[in-house]
Design a protein around this motif. Structure first.
Motif, PDB file in Angstrom:
ATOM      1  N   VAL A   1      29.305  32.506  52.341  1.00 22.34           N
ATOM      2  CA  VAL A   1      30.393  31.881  53.090  1.00 22.34           C
ATOM      3  C   VAL A   1      29.791  30.873  54.068  1.00 22.34           C
ATOM      4  CG1 VAL A   1      32.335  32.289  54.659  1.00 22.34           C
ATOM      5  CG2 VAL A   1      31.767  33.990  52.886  1.00 22.34           C
ATOM      6  N   GLU A   2      30.265  29.644  53.994  1.00 21.18           N
ATOM      7  CA  GLU A   2      29.773  28.576  54.868  1.00 21.18           C
ATOM      8  C   GLU A   2      30.921  27.634  55.195  1.00 21.18           C
ATOM      9  OE1 GLU A   2      28.089  26.367  57.333  1.00 21.18           O
ATOM     10  OE2 GLU A   2      26.802  27.949  56.520  1.00 21.18           O
ATOM     11  N   SER A   3      31.098  27.319  56.494  1.00 25.70           N
ATOM     12  CA  SER A   3      32.213  26.463  56.901  1.00 25.70           C
ATOM     13  C   SER A   3      31.839  24.987  57.009  1.00 25.70           C
ATOM     14  CB  SER A   3      32.792  26.946  58.238  1.00 25.70           C
ATOM     15  OG  SER A   3      31.810  26.854  59.252  1.00 25.70           O
ATOM     16  N   ASP A   4      30.571  24.669  57.214  1.00 26.32           N
ATOM     17  CA  ASP A   4      30.149  23.276  57.346  1.00 26.32           C
ATOM     18  C   ASP A   4      30.084  22.624  55.958  1.00 26.32           C
ATOM     19  OD1 ASP A   4      27.782  21.180  57.282  1.00 26.32           O
ATOM     20  OD2 ASP A   4      28.526  21.255  59.357  1.00 26.32           O
ATOM     21  N   ASN A   5      30.791  21.500  55.789  1.00 24.85           N
ATOM     22  CA  ASN A   5      30.888  20.863  54.473  1.00 24.85           C
ATOM     23  C   ASN A   5      29.548  20.366  53.925  1.00 24.85           C
ATOM     24  OD1 ASN A   5      33.651  21.320  54.189  1.00 24.85           O
ATOM     25  ND2 ASN A   5      34.172  19.443  55.291  1.00 24.85           N
ATOM     26  N   SER A   6      28.703  19.778  54.780  1.00 28.33           N
ATOM     27  CA  SER A   6      27.416  19.260  54.283  1.00 28.33           C
ATOM     28  C   SER A   6      26.491  20.410  53.884  1.00 28.33           C
ATOM     29  CB  SER A   6      26.741  18.361  55.323  1.00 28.33           C
ATOM     30  OG  SER A   6      26.431  19.090  56.498  1.00 28.33           O
ATOM     31  N   VAL A   7      26.536  21.507  54.612  1.00 28.63           N
ATOM     32  CA  VAL A   7      25.718  22.676  54.275  1.00 28.63           C
ATOM     33  C   VAL A   7      26.252  23.318  52.998  1.00 28.63           C
ATOM     34  CG1 VAL A   7      24.937  24.948  55.079  1.00 28.63           C
ATOM     35  CG2 VAL A   7      25.074  23.041  56.690  1.00 28.63           C
ATOM     36  N   TYR A   8      27.569  23.406  52.877  1.00 29.24           N
ATOM     37  CA  TYR A   8      28.202  23.952  51.674  1.00 29.24           C
ATOM     38  C   TYR A   8      27.787  23.148  50.437  1.00 29.24           C
ATOM     39  CZ  TYR A   8      31.877  25.429  48.441  1.00 29.24           C
ATOM     40  OH  TYR A   8      32.553  25.901  47.351  1.00 29.24           O
ATOM     41  N   LYS A   9      27.778  21.819  50.560  1.00 29.41           N
ATOM     42  CA  LYS A   9      27.382  20.951  49.444  1.00 29.41           C
ATOM     43  C   LYS A   9      25.934  21.237  49.029  1.00 29.41           C
ATOM     44  CE  LYS A   9      27.493  16.083  48.043  1.00 29.41           C
ATOM     45  NZ  LYS A   9      26.130  15.694  47.759  1.00 29.41           N
ATOM     46  N   ALA A  10      25.043  21.420  50.006  1.00 29.49           N
ATOM     47  CA  ALA A  10      23.643  21.736  49.699  1.00 29.49           C
ATOM     48  C   ALA A  10      23.537  23.087  48.990  1.00 29.49           C
ATOM     49  CB  ALA A  10      22.814  21.734  50.978  1.00 29.49           C
ATOM     50  N   LEU A  11      24.348  24.059  49.412  1.00 33.93           N
ATOM     51  CA  LEU A  11      24.356  25.370  48.745  1.00 33.93           C
ATOM     52  C   LEU A  11      24.781  25.222  47.284  1.00 33.93           C
ATOM     53  CD1 LEU A  11      25.964  27.570  51.553  1.00 33.93           C
ATOM     54  CD2 LEU A  11      23.581  27.662  50.764  1.00 33.93           C
ATOM     55  N   GLN A  12      25.795  24.384  47.042  1.00 32.97           N
ATOM     56  CA  GLN A  12      26.249  24.130  45.667  1.00 32.97           C
ATOM     57  C   GLN A  12      25.126  23.528  44.824  1.00 32.97           C
ATOM     58  OE1 GLN A  12      29.729  21.653  46.634  1.00 32.97           O
ATOM     59  NE2 GLN A  12      30.980  23.113  45.474  1.00 32.97           N
ATOM     60  N   GLU A  13      24.428  22.546  45.390  1.00 32.28           N
ATOM     61  CA  GLU A  13      23.326  21.893  44.668  1.00 32.28           C
ATOM     62  C   GLU A  13      22.216  22.897  44.339  1.00 32.28           C
ATOM     63  OE1 GLU A  13      22.352  18.652  47.288  1.00 32.28           O
ATOM     64  OE2 GLU A  13      24.195  17.560  46.769  1.00 32.28           O
TER      65      GLU A  13
END
Length: 188
Positions: A77-89
């Motif tokens: 679970v991550e609320s920050d969009n840029s961090v979430y995008k890195a997790l997806q990558e």
């Protein structure tokens, strides 16, 4: 040390030595290698079949490490969009199909998700002082022998429902592995 400019090395399991990347943000403090090694020694190295929750996922160090070590399901679970995008990558790069990413505030997730977890990784931004609130929401989400790994700036003193099973300190990081009192009462 494996942490350099937004890069982190997974230290065990099937992705051992693989690198994950993340954006540099002031509140993002990846769990140091030494602490991760201690934590996974406590948990028994092999998390085969376990369901884990990485709340405030950040760099994803704990969630990716758990998946690398055999966890059947890891919810990050991550609320920050840029961090979430890195997790997806990182998830895509590792082909980590057992990892489910949730872009949401942690307290909203805890109030809305009814799954149960064997291990919850909890390392919220220190400045927000969310530990008491989050810890009060966790008991219904834990399996019978569920454990909570907690990282804090200063040692957290649990209320009567929690028992510290293991604890340590590395530099400025205080870390604890907690269980509900009822679980510990049954260990003996």
């Amino acid at each position: 040390m494996a942490l350099t400019q937004g890069k982190l090395r997974i230290i065990g399991g099937c992705w051992r030595s693989r690198m994950i990347t993340f954006p540099y943000l002031p509140d993002l403090r990846p769990t140091p290698d030494r602490v991760r090694e201690t934590l996974f020694n406590w948990l028994g190295q092999d998390l085969d079949g376990m369901c884990c929750l990485d709340l405030f996922a950040g760099s994803g160090a704990l969630g990716f490490e758990a998946a690398s070590r055999g966890a059947a399901k890891v919810i990050m679970v991550e609320s920050d969009n840029s961090v979430y995008k890195a997790l997806q990558e990182n998830r895509d790069k590792l082909k980590a199909n057992q990892i489910e990413l949730v872009n949401m505030d942690a307290t909203v997730f805890l109030a809305s998700d009814k799954r149960q977890f064997d291990v919850v990784f909890l390392d919220p931004p220190y400045r927000l002082q969310l530990v008491p609130e989050i810890m009060s929401l966790l008991p219904p989400l834990l399996t019978k022998r569920g454990q909570v790994y907690l990282e804090t700036k200063t040692p957290w003193i649990p209320d009567q429902q929690w028992q510290i099973w293991r604890k340590g300190k590395a530099g400025k990081v205080n870390y604890q592995l907690l269980e509900l009192h009822t679980v510990l009462d049954n260990h003996g």
